[in-house]
Design a protein around this motif. Structure first.
Motif, PDB file in Angstrom:
ATOM      1  N   ASN A 157       0.789  -1.248   0.175  1.00 49.08           N
ATOM      2  CA  ASN A 157      -0.214  -0.142  -0.010  1.00 49.08           C
ATOM      3  C   ASN A 157       1.000   1.170  -0.045  1.00 49.08           C
ATOM      4  O   ASN A 157       0.404   2.087   0.818  1.00 49.08           O
ATOM      5  N   GLY A 158       1.919   1.346  -0.473  1.00 48.00           N
ATOM      6  CA  GLY A 158       2.865   2.350  -0.932  1.00 48.00           C
ATOM      7  C   GLY A 158       3.842   2.898   0.264  1.00 48.00           C
ATOM      8  O   GLY A 158       4.428   3.798   0.188  1.00 48.00           O
ATOM      9  N   SER A 159       3.844   1.611   1.293  1.00 46.44           N
ATOM     10  CA  SER A 159       4.532   2.166   2.396  1.00 46.44           C
ATOM     11  C   SER A 159       6.151   1.473   2.011  1.00 46.44           C
ATOM     12  O   SER A 159       7.105   1.771   2.855  1.00 46.44           O
ATOM     13  N   VAL A 160       6.398   0.756   0.940  1.00 45.47           N
ATOM     14  CA  VAL A 160       7.661   0.274   0.510  1.00 45.47           C
ATOM     15  C   VAL A 160       8.112   0.883  -0.686  1.00 45.47           C
ATOM     16  O   VAL A 160       7.237   0.743  -1.905  1.00 45.47           O
ATOM     17  N   ALA A 161       9.128   1.555  -1.049  1.00 45.43           N
ATOM     18  CA  ALA A 161       9.732   1.743  -2.502  1.00 45.43           C
ATOM     19  C   ALA A 161      10.038   0.475  -3.121  1.00 45.43           C
ATOM     20  O   ALA A 161      11.032  -0.279  -2.653  1.00 45.43           O
ATOM     21  N   LEU A 162       9.860   0.234  -4.219  1.00 44.91           N
ATOM     22  CA  LEU A 162      10.095  -0.966  -5.032  1.00 44.91           C
ATOM     23  C   LEU A 162      10.987  -0.590  -6.105  1.00 44.91           C
ATOM     24  O   LEU A 162      10.911   0.551  -6.500  1.00 44.91           O
ATOM     25  N   ASN A 163      12.111  -1.505  -6.243  1.00 42.17           N
ATOM     26  CA  ASN A 163      13.142  -1.193  -7.082  1.00 42.17           C
ATOM     27  C   ASN A 163      12.562  -1.529  -8.639  1.00 42.17           C
ATOM     28  O   ASN A 163      12.446  -2.818  -9.035  1.00 42.17           O
ATOM     29  N   MET A 164      11.839  -0.620  -9.373  1.00 42.61           N
ATOM     30  CA  MET A 164      11.298  -1.150 -10.776  1.00 42.61           C
ATOM     31  C   MET A 164      12.305  -1.500 -11.897  1.00 42.61           C
ATOM     32  O   MET A 164      11.657  -2.072 -12.555  1.00 42.61           O
ATOM     33  N   ARG A 165      13.422  -1.131 -11.736  1.00 41.39           N
ATOM     34  CA  ARG A 165      14.294  -1.727 -12.411  1.00 41.39           C
ATOM     35  C   ARG A 165      14.456  -3.302 -12.671  1.00 41.39           C
ATOM     36  O   ARG A 165      14.316  -4.076 -13.614  1.00 41.39           O
ATOM     37  N   GLU A 166      14.387  -3.770 -11.175  1.00 40.14           N
ATOM     38  CA  GLU A 166      14.079  -5.345 -11.000  1.00 40.14           C
ATOM     39  C   GLU A 166      12.842  -5.929 -11.741  1.00 40.14           C
ATOM     40  O   GLU A 166      12.650  -6.883 -12.328  1.00 40.14           O
ATOM     41  N   TRP A 167      11.739  -5.221 -11.327  1.00 35.77           N
ATOM     42  CA  TRP A 167      10.356  -5.590 -11.687  1.00 35.77           C
ATOM     43  C   TRP A 167      10.209  -5.563 -13.207  1.00 35.77           C
ATOM     44  O   TRP A 167       9.598  -6.377 -13.887  1.00 35.77           O
ATOM     45  N   PHE A 168      10.755  -4.587 -13.731  1.00 32.12           N
ATOM     46  CA  PHE A 168      10.834  -4.380 -15.313  1.00 32.12           C
ATOM     47  C   PHE A 168      11.663  -5.524 -15.941  1.00 32.12           C
ATOM     48  O   PHE A 168      11.164  -6.111 -16.957  1.00 32.12           O
ATOM     49  N   ASN A 169      12.583  -6.008 -15.382  1.00 32.02           N
ATOM     50  CA  ASN A 169      13.571  -6.931 -15.959  1.00 32.02           C
ATOM     51  C   ASN A 169      12.746  -8.246 -15.715  1.00 32.02           C
ATOM     52  O   ASN A 169      12.816  -9.194 -16.739  1.00 32.02           O
ATOM     53  N   TYR A 170      12.229  -8.517 -14.598  1.00 30.91           N
ATOM     54  CA  TYR A 170      11.378  -9.902 -14.446  1.00 30.91           C
ATOM     55  C   TYR A 170      10.388  -9.912 -15.432  1.00 30.91           C
ATOM     56  O   TYR A 170      10.363 -11.129 -16.050  1.00 30.91           O
ATOM     57  N   VAL A 171       9.687  -9.092 -15.522  1.00 31.60           N
ATOM     58  CA  VAL A 171       8.191  -9.236 -16.571  1.00 31.60           C
ATOM     59  C   VAL A 171       8.699  -9.194 -18.143  1.00 31.60           C
ATOM     60  O   VAL A 171       8.465 -10.241 -18.753  1.00 31.60           O
ATOM     61  N   SER A 172       9.803  -8.559 -18.444  1.00 28.48           N
ATOM     62  CA  SER A 172      10.512  -8.496 -19.848  1.00 28.48           C
ATOM     63  C   SER A 172      11.124  -9.922 -19.948  1.00 28.48           C
ATOM     64  O   SER A 172      11.094 -10.543 -21.337  1.00 28.48           O
ATOM     65  N   PHE A 173      11.961 -10.474 -19.146  1.00 22.73           N
ATOM     66  CA  PHE A 173      12.575 -11.756 -19.240  1.00 22.73           C
ATOM     67  C   PHE A 173      11.791 -12.916 -19.381  1.00 22.73           C
ATOM     68  O   PHE A 173      11.972 -13.862 -20.022  1.00 22.73           O
ATOM     69  N   ASP A 174      10.736 -12.944 -18.439  1.00 20.03           N
ATOM     70  CA  ASP A 174       9.726 -14.048 -18.505  1.00 20.03           C
ATOM     71  C   ASP A 174       8.960 -14.059 -19.893  1.00 20.03           C
ATOM     72  O   ASP A 174       8.583 -15.051 -20.430  1.00 20.03           O
ATOM     73  N   ILE A 175       8.544 -12.801 -20.145  1.00 21.84           N
ATOM     74  CA  ILE A 175       7.708 -12.756 -21.500  1.00 21.84           C
ATOM     75  C   ILE A 175       8.669 -13.250 -22.666  1.00 21.84           C
ATOM     76  O   ILE A 175       8.366 -14.198 -23.490  1.00 21.84           O
ATOM     77  N   ILE A 176       9.839 -12.789 -22.736  1.00 21.16           N
ATOM     78  CA  ILE A 176      10.905 -13.165 -23.849  1.00 21.16           C
ATOM     79  C   ILE A 176      11.195 -14.993 -23.745  1.00 21.16           C
ATOM     80  O   ILE A 176      11.374 -15.414 -24.741  1.00 21.16           O
ATOM     81  N   GLY A 177      11.251 -15.279 -22.403  1.00 25.04           N
ATOM     82  CA  GLY A 177      11.447 -16.538 -22.323  1.00 25.04           C
ATOM     83  C   GLY A 177      10.619 -17.407 -23.078  1.00 25.04           C
ATOM     84  O   GLY A 177      10.560 -18.481 -23.597  1.00 25.04           O
ATOM     85  N   ASP A 178       9.129 -17.052 -22.670  1.00 28.42           N
ATOM     86  CA  ASP A 178       7.918 -17.817 -22.930  1.00 28.42           C
ATOM     87  C   ASP A 178       7.862 -17.779 -24.666  1.00 28.42           C
ATOM     88  O   ASP A 178       7.773 -18.745 -25.278  1.00 28.42           O
ATOM     89  N   LEU A 179       7.777 -16.299 -25.168  1.00 24.54           N
ATOM     90  CA  LEU A 179       7.615 -16.126 -26.549  1.00 24.54           C
ATOM     91  C   LEU A 179       8.616 -16.569 -27.096  1.00 24.54           C
ATOM     92  O   LEU A 179       8.549 -17.212 -28.401  1.00 24.54           O
ATOM     93  N   GLY A 180       9.977 -16.657 -26.785  1.00 24.34           N
ATOM     94  CA  GLY A 180      11.004 -17.227 -27.735  1.00 24.34           C
ATOM     95  C   GLY A 180      11.386 -18.908 -27.489  1.00 24.34           C
ATOM     96  O   GLY A 180      11.645 -19.465 -28.399  1.00 24.34           O
ATOM     97  N   PHE A 181      11.165 -19.185 -26.272  1.00 27.87           N
ATOM     98  CA  PHE A 181      11.599 -20.676 -26.290  1.00 27.87           C
ATOM     99  C   PHE A 181      10.575 -21.684 -25.480  1.00 27.87           C
ATOM    100  O   PHE A 181      10.895 -22.742 -24.992  1.00 27.87           O
TER     101      PHE A 181
END
Length: 501
Positions: A173-197
């Motif tokens: 609920n906004g009380s913790v700052a998230l490292n969005m660099r990591e989260w964008f890496n997570y989702v983009s890496f998972d997507i390319i893994g599935d779409l590619g392989f």
């Protein structure tokens, strides 16, 4: 009896050697300054006589910013090495990277010295010559077609929805700052893994990095050193280093790629993924595992790292410009009543979002540096200026995108310039080519835009965003090697009350 040979003292031999070397160096400098075909092109003295300054700034991670500095001093055209020129003019996109060069039906070939893959390995679509590139692109294009994109929507949408779920869980609920660099890496890496392989990397499932992500990051940093050596004409040394196993991070990365390709091959069925086209042709082309892995590596890096980089840049710029973020939030939240309405198709109607992404591409292009080409025999005219044959020529993206000749308020984040704001009517919008230009432009452009729009729309619909104090200067002093070396991007996410609640 022959007369005895004169005795040459060690001191005399040393003086002779030093004299010869000195004369050679002086001769090379004289030639490059006064006799070389590029002698009339401006540039710093040391840059005109040696590749060392370029290599130094490449290793330092500030080469693209140094080029921008030189652009401000010397103009659009200048030497960056004895045999390399920057042509930072909008017309140069077509002249250097387009289908036709100097009225001849040919392309400017890529400069092989910029490649970081050893020359004895099979080429990927990046390193391939014109004929090989056409074949590879034709087969890979099936996976990036509009038809495939529609078939892939369920896969992409599922990972984006899982991202939103995880962000809700971890933001507290906004009380913790998230490292969005990591989260964008997570989702983009998972997507390319599935779409590619055919399978994801499990980053979102575990809310943590797959070890491969760090391997790729380290391999890219290691590759900057290889490019520096190539710049100095030491490509054979790079090949030798690969053969001797002195390229640990790149070797480790390629072993992971091979394993992923073998997993995909074992599926034994057709699926609408990015590598299917190559698998169908591998026997006909006699493409072995190394050839498949070389192209798979390009898909993984280009399909994950560049997407996450642009999303990081966009969120950094939006949260640093709250008025722009509020305007985007108004567009997104007034366009949809629920998460389910936000799809790959429906986000195409968000015109201000597209403007936000384009402006982020301008200020923070994932590929910030050059894409060097070699001028063919007979020379070529680039942006109205003759460039001698054999010259390495390139457009540098970040310097072009920050040039006040082409952009009003070039360092300001102004999505409105892409919306017809009269203040920016004189901007030269054709300058922006983040996916390159011509027959070798990025094949994944449509997928990248679709993925970024969907992810950003879902986040803006679900959360208010505030950047943490330690990330307010996120873009300041970043280094760029092959890609950006991104620090943590810490953002507070506060859930938005849903309509009707």
């Amino acid at each position: 009896m022959a007369p005895p040979l004169p005795i040459v003292s060690p001191i005399s031999a040393t003086i002779a050697c030093v004299s010869i070397v000195t004369l050679y160096i002086v001769g090379v400098i004289f030639y490059r300054l006064y006799l070389h075909p590029l002698r009339d092109w401006p540039g710093p003295l040391l840059w005109r006589i040696s590749g060392l300054p370029r290599a130094y700034h490449l290793m330092k991670g500030d080469l693209t910013f140094k080029i921008a500095e030189l652009q401000g001093k010397y103009g659009r055209f200048f030497r960056v090495m004895p045999n390399e020129v920057a042509c930072n003019d909008p017309r140069a996109w077509k002249d250097i990277y387009g289908h036709r060069v100097g009225g001849q039906n040919q392309e400017m070939p890529k400069f092989k010295g910029s490649f970081i893959v050893p020359s004895y390995l099979p080429p990927s679509i990046i390193e391939a010559d014109r004929e090989q590139h056409s074949l590879l692109r034709r087969q890979l294009s099936h996976g990036f077609s509009e038809k495939s994109l529609r078939q892939q929507e369920g896969i992409i949408g599922a990972y984006v929805q899982l991202l939103i779920q995880r962000l809700h869980e971890h933001s507290k609920n906004g009380s913790v700052a998230l490292n969005m660099r990591e989260w964008f890496n997570y989702v983009s890496f998972d997507i390319i893994g599935d779409l590619g392989f055919g399978s994801s990397f499990g980053c979102l499932e575990s809310s943590s990095y797959h070890p491969w992500v760090q391997v790729i990051s380290n391999a890219l940093l290691e590759s900057a050193a290889f490019r520096a050596l190539n710049t100095l004409g030491l490509r054979p040394l790079v090949d030798l280093m690969f053969r001797l196993g002195a390229t640990k991070k790149n070797d480790e990365n390629m072993e992971l790629v091979r394993n992923k390709v073998q997993e995909r091959m074992k599926l034994g069925m057709e699926r609408p993924d990015l590598i299917e086209g190559l698998l169908r042709k591998k026997n006909e082309w006699q493409m072995d595992l190394e050839g498949l892995a070389a192209n798979a590596n390009v898909l993984i890096i280009a399909g994950s790292e560049t997407t996450s980089t642009l999303l990081c840049g966009t969120v950094s710029l939006l949260t640093s410009n709250p008025d722009k973020l509020a305007k985007l939030a108004q567009e997104v939240r007034s366009s949809f009543n629920s998460d389910e309405e936000i799809t790959l198709l429906s986000v195409n109607n968000l015109s201000y979002m597209l403007a936000c992404l384009n402006e982020a591409f301008r200020l923070y292009p994932p590929a910030a540096a050059d894409l060097p080409r070699v001028v063919p025999k007979g020379g070529a005219t680039v942006a109205g200026r003759f460039v001698p044959e054999g010259t390495i020529a390139a457009v540098w993206q970040w310097p072009m995108y920050h040039n006040p000749e082409f952009w009003t308020d070039p360092y300001d984040y102004v999505p409105e310039r892409w919306m017809g704001d009269p203040k920016y009517k004189d901007d030269v919008f054709d300058v922006l080519q983040p996916f390159s230009f011509g027959p070798r432009n990025c094949i994944g452009r449509n997928l990248a835009y679709a993925e970024m729009r969907l992810i950003l729309a879902k986040i803006v619909f679900n959360f208010d965003m505030d950047i943490a104090d330690d990330s307010r200067r996120w873009m300041k002093d970043q280094k760029t090697y092959v890609l950006w070396d991104k620090p943590s991007l810490n953002v507070y996410l506060t859930p938005v009350a849903k309509k009707g609640e």
